[in-house]
Write a protein that holds these residues in place. Structure first.
Motif, PDB file in Angstrom:
ATOM      1  N   CYS A 143      89.631 -26.430  10.181  1.00 25.58           N
ATOM      2  CA  CYS A 143      88.233 -26.121   9.823  1.00 25.58           C
ATOM      3  C   CYS A 143      88.020 -25.746   8.356  1.00 25.58           C
ATOM      4  O   CYS A 143      86.986 -26.099   7.783  1.00 25.58           O
ATOM      5  CB  CYS A 143      87.746 -24.995  10.714  1.00 25.58           C
ATOM      6  N   THR A 144      88.954 -25.033   7.748  1.00 28.45           N
ATOM      7  CA  THR A 144      88.726 -24.645   6.349  1.00 28.45           C
ATOM      8  C   THR A 144      88.791 -25.878   5.434  1.00 28.45           C
ATOM      9  O   THR A 144      87.877 -26.089   4.631  1.00 28.45           O
ATOM     10  CB  THR A 144      89.725 -23.545   5.915  1.00 28.45           C
ATOM     11  N   PRO A 145      89.819 -26.742   5.546  1.00 23.55           N
ATOM     12  CA  PRO A 145      89.819 -27.970   4.746  1.00 23.55           C
ATOM     13  C   PRO A 145      88.577 -28.829   4.990  1.00 23.55           C
ATOM     14  O   PRO A 145      87.947 -29.309   4.045  1.00 23.55           O
ATOM     15  CB  PRO A 145      91.090 -28.690   5.206  1.00 23.55           C
ATOM     16  N   VAL A 165      94.147 -28.649  -8.072  1.00 23.19           N
ATOM     17  CA  VAL A 165      95.281 -27.746  -7.859  1.00 23.19           C
ATOM     18  C   VAL A 165      94.930 -26.828  -6.688  1.00 23.19           C
ATOM     19  O   VAL A 165      93.942 -26.091  -6.741  1.00 23.19           O
ATOM     20  CB  VAL A 165      95.587 -26.904  -9.118  1.00 23.19           C
ATOM     21  N   VAL A 166      95.731 -26.922  -5.625  1.00 20.29           N
ATOM     22  CA  VAL A 166      95.550 -26.062  -4.457  1.00 20.29           C
ATOM     23  C   VAL A 166      96.619 -24.979  -4.547  1.00 20.29           C
ATOM     24  O   VAL A 166      97.806 -25.296  -4.629  1.00 20.29           O
ATOM     25  CB  VAL A 166      95.722 -26.870  -3.143  1.00 20.29           C
ATOM     26  N   LEU A 177      94.743 -29.235   3.560  1.00 15.58           N
ATOM     27  CA  LEU A 177      93.747 -29.544   2.522  1.00 15.58           C
ATOM     28  C   LEU A 177      94.336 -30.459   1.464  1.00 15.58           C
ATOM     29  O   LEU A 177      93.690 -31.401   1.005  1.00 15.58           O
ATOM     30  CB  LEU A 177      93.232 -28.238   1.877  1.00 15.58           C
ATOM     31  N   SER A 178      95.580 -30.205   1.071  1.00 11.84           N
ATOM     32  CA  SER A 178      96.169 -31.028   0.010  1.00 11.84           C
ATOM     33  C   SER A 178      96.299 -32.480   0.469  1.00 11.84           C
ATOM     34  O   SER A 178      96.066 -33.408  -0.308  1.00 11.84           O
ATOM     35  CB  SER A 178      97.511 -30.455  -0.454  1.00 11.84           C
ATOM     36  N   MET A 179      96.623 -32.671   1.755  1.00  8.96           N
ATOM     37  CA  MET A 179      96.720 -34.038   2.302  1.00  8.96           C
ATOM     38  C   MET A 179      95.358 -34.717   2.332  1.00  8.96           C
ATOM     39  O   MET A 179      95.218 -35.880   1.956  1.00  8.96           O
ATOM     40  CB  MET A 179      97.283 -33.993   3.727  1.00  8.96           C
ATOM     41  N   ASP A 206      90.772 -30.266 -12.614  1.00  7.42           N
ATOM     42  CA  ASP A 206      89.318 -30.430 -12.546  1.00  7.42           C
ATOM     43  C   ASP A 206      88.759 -29.450 -11.509  1.00  7.42           C
ATOM     44  O   ASP A 206      87.680 -28.910 -11.680  1.00  7.42           O
ATOM     45  CB  ASP A 206      88.963 -31.866 -12.115  1.00  7.42           C
ATOM     46  N   VAL A 207      89.535 -29.299 -10.422  1.00  9.31           N
ATOM     47  CA  VAL A 207      89.121 -28.386  -9.348  1.00  9.31           C
ATOM     48  C   VAL A 207      90.315 -27.481  -9.025  1.00  9.31           C
ATOM     49  O   VAL A 207      91.443 -27.963  -8.905  1.00  9.31           O
ATOM     50  CB  VAL A 207      88.721 -29.173  -8.066  1.00  9.31           C
ATOM     51  N   ILE A 208      90.051 -26.188  -8.913  1.00 10.06           N
ATOM     52  CA  ILE A 208      91.115 -25.253  -8.503  1.00 10.06           C
ATOM     53  C   ILE A 208      90.691 -24.653  -7.163  1.00 10.06           C
ATOM     54  O   ILE A 208      89.584 -24.140  -7.027  1.00 10.06           O
ATOM     55  CB  ILE A 208      91.285 -24.099  -9.522  1.00 10.06           C
ATOM     56  N   VAL A 209      91.596 -24.755  -6.169  1.00 12.32           N
ATOM     57  CA  VAL A 209      91.334 -24.128  -4.867  1.00 12.32           C
ATOM     58  C   VAL A 209      92.305 -22.971  -4.742  1.00 12.32           C
ATOM     59  O   VAL A 209      93.518 -23.166  -4.789  1.00 12.32           O
ATOM     60  CB  VAL A 209      91.571 -25.121  -3.699  1.00 12.32           C
ATOM     61  N   SER A 210      91.777 -21.769  -4.581  1.00 15.21           N
ATOM     62  CA  SER A 210      92.668 -20.628  -4.447  1.00 15.21           C
ATOM     63  C   SER A 210      92.667 -20.119  -3.017  1.00 15.21           C
ATOM     64  O   SER A 210      91.654 -19.656  -2.502  1.00 15.21           O
ATOM     65  CB  SER A 210      92.250 -19.510  -5.408  1.00 15.21           C
TER      66      SER A 210
END
Ligand code: NAD
Length: 286
Positions: A143-145, A165-166, A177-179, A206-210
């Motif tokens: 659900c989060t991805p 970058v995750v 999410l990375s997949m 370009d996008v950072i996911v923390s």
């Protein structure tokens, strides 16, 4: 151009409207979509998360049930309960609330819920779709991805060719999410606690996911330029206040960011309810 604050609210309103209609259609056929959460123990954070799920579930007209078992539950009794729920035709979606207690840690938790009722999307039969390249957000995927991709789509943020970058490699967020991002043609760096020179890596994104779980971890020095987008998955408690992983100063420096609260959290919950309705529709298909 997108707004600076990528709030979930306007999208959640739209999605709830659609889910209410789908729920109504099922009810007209005599089927009440029904979610069951299995909780072991009484972890206060888990109880708060469960309340949020119950609220949205009931708002769209679905049925919610909590099965709470003592922290001392024996593995066999827990398995029997899951077996019974997997075979109960009045239950369409099952969640095992994480974390489970120490005594159950050796069980293969992600695969205990039958794939058809696995609305968390953790069963290997469901995650396989992500690992084999799907971009279909209608499947029962974590659900989060799913919520993050839906939110990016809603704000017109494209991923094709972007460097994302995750940070954080958990089974429920970072890895799936990375997949999924890679399936959507992003170039993905999956960073974690052993990553060296993290700042140099995030500066080029370009996008950072923390998805770390450390308040104010992402400070302005993690950002390299003014066109970066920050997706904050973190849920932290800082002196009694709910915070994400991203500092206020980093938010200011970014092009756009998801707020905490009001960003990834509500997208996760609505994605879960969407999975419930999809699972119900699939189970009662003629
Ligand atoms: P986790 O708690 O299992 O693991 C944390 C991850 O962060 C690990 O992979 C670790 O390698 C990485 N990490 C820790 N310290 C680091 C450092 N110094 N540098 C780089 N990486 C580091 O992960 P999780 O279950 O995905 O949870 C992460 C956060 O996201 C938590 O705050 C959790 O509450 C939150 N969360 C929020 C939602 C939501 O809906 N908003 C959903 C799930 C999790």
């Amino acid at each position: 151009m997108y707004p600076k604050i990528l709030a979930a609210h306007p999208l959640v309103v739209e999605l709830k409207k659609d889910l209410r209609l789908r729920c109504e259609k099922l009810k007209n056929r005599g089927i009440i979509p029904s979610m069951c959460v299995v909780l072991v123990g009484d972890n206060p954070a888990s109880l708060t998360y469960i309340k949020n799920k119950q609220k949205v579930c009931e708002e769209i007209g679905a049925h919610f049930k909590l099965v709470q078992m003592p922290a001392s539950v024996k593995a066999q009794d827990f398995l029997n309960q899951l077996h019974q729920l997997n075979h109960d035709h009045s239950v369409h979606g099952i969640i095992i609330q994480l974390p489970v207690t120490e005594s159950l840690k050796n069980l293969n938790i992600p695969n205990l819920v039958t794939p058809e009722k696995d609305i968390d999307g953790f069963n290997g039969a469901n995650t396989q779709a992500i690992y084999t390249g799907t971009t279909n957000l209608q499947l029962l995927i974590p659900c989060t991805p799913k919520g993050i991709i839906n939110l990016l789509n809603y704000y017109g943020i494209t991923l094709d060719g972007k460097h994302v970058v995750v940070i954080g490699r958990s089974l429920i967020v970072g890895k799936p999410l990375s997949m999924l991002l890679s399936n959507l043609n992003a170039t993905v760096t999956l960073a974690h606690s052993k990553t060296k020179n993290l700042k140099q890596i995030t500066q080029t994104a370009d996008v950072i996911v923390s998805a770390i779980g450390k308040s104010e971890f992402i400070t302005p020095d993690y950002l390299g330029h003014s066109q970066q987008i920050l997706i904050d998955v973190g849920i932290n408690n800082l002196d009694g206040k709910l915070t994400g992983d991203v500092s206020k100063e980093a938010q200011e420096k970014a092009l756009a960011y998801t707020p905490v609260p009001g960003g990834v959290g509500p997208m996760t919950v609505i994605s879960l309810i969407e999975n419930l309705i999809t699972a119900t529709e699939n189970q009662v298909k003629g």
